[in-house]
Design a protein around this motif. Structure first.
Motif, PDB file in Angstrom:
ATOM      1  N   ARG A  87       0.846  -1.210   0.000  1.00  0.00           N
ATOM      2  CA  ARG A  87       0.000   0.000   0.000  1.00  0.00           C
ATOM      3  C   ARG A  87       0.876   1.254   0.000  1.00  0.00           C
ATOM      4  N   GLU A 106      -9.970  -0.913   7.482  1.00  0.00           N
ATOM      5  CA  GLU A 106     -11.009  -1.907   7.185  1.00  0.00           C
ATOM      6  C   GLU A 106     -12.210  -1.723   8.124  1.00  0.00           C
ATOM      7  N   HIS A 145     -15.268  -3.170   0.240  1.00  0.00           N
ATOM      8  CA  HIS A 145     -14.046  -2.988  -0.553  1.00  0.00           C
ATOM      9  C   HIS A 145     -13.545  -4.334  -1.057  1.00  0.00           C
ATOM     10  N   TYR A 205     -10.459  -6.366  -3.066  1.00  0.00           N
ATOM     11  CA  TYR A 205      -9.018  -6.255  -3.336  1.00  0.00           C
ATOM     12  C   TYR A 205      -8.578  -7.404  -4.234  1.00  0.00           C
ATOM     13  N   GLU A 225      -7.774  -1.860  -5.577  1.00  0.00           N
ATOM     14  CA  GLU A 225      -8.875  -1.809  -4.603  1.00  0.00           C
ATOM     15  C   GLU A 225     -10.084  -1.116  -5.230  1.00  0.00           C
TER      16      GLU A 225
END
Ligand code: COA
Length: 467
Positions: A316, A343, A353, A355, A371
């Protein structure tokens, strides 16, 4: 464009735009003044560099000075080449030296009283203007509806391709005292009780706590009467008291918002292009990207698996390499703990969400990810959030592979989904090159603007209210 149509009284025989000497705009003048070729390359369409005449023909505009809609591709390049669109066409002056893609210098406040050459509004209207904080949780349904309608109308005017959020989901977000970034405060402007302007400020709690993120909107028929400026004056004390040093906002490049922020001395610090992917109009074969040898694709909803969360947090952080121009924005410092907090927060606000990650099979660590955010009651569109690949794995096709896998996943089990929306820095050519083959098209260019709070207070302090 609307203004020009008004000025020529919708007469189909009148030229919509004229060149430097009052005559027909030659395609050569258009190309040079708009820095057409540079703008096309800047936007990531270098394979589409060609003469203006060819591009206009392709856009089915026989000559630019005839009335008619400018097609998206042409419009996008022209609005990028703001020397022409922002200063040449709209105000009907010609400044071929203005440079494409570079924002005009912020005007000092002394420019506030200046009239542009083309002025079509009526200003001598008596108003009983009042600005005040707005408590959405206690507001009447009429006021919430008025806020929603102003937001939808203003967004549709500036960003016609943006999806319209359903009323319920919009109002639910408005009523939350914190956005996912931090505390959210609201204000309204009313004329004799009627809601004519709205404003919000979000106060992030993370490494961006020095910035207040604002959004100000004034209903179209009340613009240029000092309403937006008065709203800003009303918000400033709270922004100051909360210890913010900078005010940041976004406006459509070359639109009313940017002219207003220029006049108030904000600086344009970055440009971002808004892209969307229209699922029905894209051949799904574009998403059949084979996995890169040595990497496996893995996906999850909302919560990262325990064995990947550490390396996912590391991946990230690769988003920090995306260009942010001259903004004061600081990328988050992702740790496994911060991933878990994020989260939890997304679950609290009801967002789902998804991923997709590429895992390096030798180390078992995440090498890149993408994402998507799905907002409650907005089943026809979703938002592309971060996509990043760690530096050591760039250039292997992982960015495209994870995004293509995400498209296959979304289209397999979300039958109502029509569009995916995303924003990318206009100079992020790598991301644009990943997006274009997947079917994303560019809608418009958005300017990020900023001002120091102290400087803005000083500039606004001298302004007398107009009504
Ligand atoms: C931006 C916006 C809020 C401005 O509201 P407003 O009430 O019309 O602005 P003001 O009347 O306070 O404008 C103050 C000065 O800014 C400048 N200005 C504002 N709009 C302008 C325009 N369309 N063209 C040129 N200058 C403009 C002028 O100098 C004006 O003073 P003047 O009218 O005496 O010349 C409004 O246009 C809007 O709602 N736009 C869409 C949303 C948006 O982009 N918001 C900004 C990002 S947060």
């Amino acid at each position: 464009m609307d203004r020009r149509m008004t000025v020529i009284d919708n007469d189909p025989m009148t030229r919509l735009f004229v060149g430097p000497r009052g005559g027909r705009i030659s395609t050569a003048a258009l190309r040079d003044a708009s820095h057409w070729d540079e703008a096309v390359v800047d936007l990531g369409y270098e394979h589409r560099v060609r003469t203006v005449a060819e591009a206009l023909r392709a856009a089915r505009i026989p000559a630019f000075d005839t009335p008619g809609a400018v097609q998206p591709f042409t419009q996008q390049v022209l609005s990028h080449g703001r020397g022409l669109f922002g200063f040449g066409l709209i105000t009907i002056t010609w400044e071929p030296t203005a440079c494409a893609g570079r924002p005009p210098a912020a005007q000092p406040l002394t420019a506030l009283g200046r009239r542009p050459a083309l002025e079509v509004k009526e200003r001598n209207v008596v108003m009983s203007l009042e600005t005040a904080p707005f408590a959405a949780e206690h507001a009447s349904s009429d006021e919430l509806r008025a806020w929603y309608e102003l937001a939808v109308t203003s967004t549709a005017a500036d960003y016609p391709s943006s999806p319209v959020p359903p009323y319920d989901s919009y109002v639910q977000q408005l009523r939350q005292s914190t956005s996912y970034l931090g505390l959210q405060r609201l204000w309204v402007a009313r004329d004799s009780g009627r809601l004519i302007g709205t404003a919000s400020a979000v106060f992030p709690t993370d490494e961006n706590s020095e910035r207040a993120i604002i959004s100000v909107r004034v209903s179209a028929q009340y613009r240029r009467r000092g309403v937006g400026t008065r709203l800003l004056q009303t918000m400033l004390p709270e922004i100051h008291e909360r210890g913010c040093r900078r005010i940041a906002g976004q406006t459509k490049a070359s639109a009313d918002g940017e002219k207003w922020t220029n006049a108030l001395g904000f600086r344009a610090v970055a440009q971002r292009a808004s892209h969307h992917l229209d699922i029905k109009s894209v051949d799904p074969a574009r998403w059949q990207v084979p996995p890169t040898p040595g990497f496996r694709i893995q996906k999850w909803v909302d919560t990262a698996p325990d064995d990947l969360v550490q390396s996912f947090a590391r991946a990230r952080n690769a988003i920090a390499d995306s260009p942010t121009g001259e903004t004061s924005y600081r990328h988050p410092d992702w740790t496994a703990e911060r991933v878990r907090q994020y989260e939890t927060r997304m679950r609290e606000i009801g967002e789902t969400h998804r991923y997709v990650v590429a895992v390096d099979e030798r180390s078992g660590a995440v090498a890149g990810f993408t994402e998507i955010a799905i907002i409650p009651r907005q089943s026809s569109f979703c938002h592309q959030e971060d996509t990043a690949v760690l530096p050591e794995f760039r250039g292997l096709g992982l960015g495209r592979a994870v995004k293509a896998a995400m498209m296959r996943w979304l289209t397999a089990d979300l039958p109502h989904l029509e569009q995916v929306h995303t924003m990318t820095a206009s100079d992020n050519l790598h991301m644009i090159r990943v997006n274009a083959p997947l079917g994303y098209v560019t809608d418009h260019v958005v300017s990020s603007v900023e001002s120091e709070v102290g400087a803005l207070e000083a500039r606004l302090a001298g302004l007398r209210p107009r009504s």
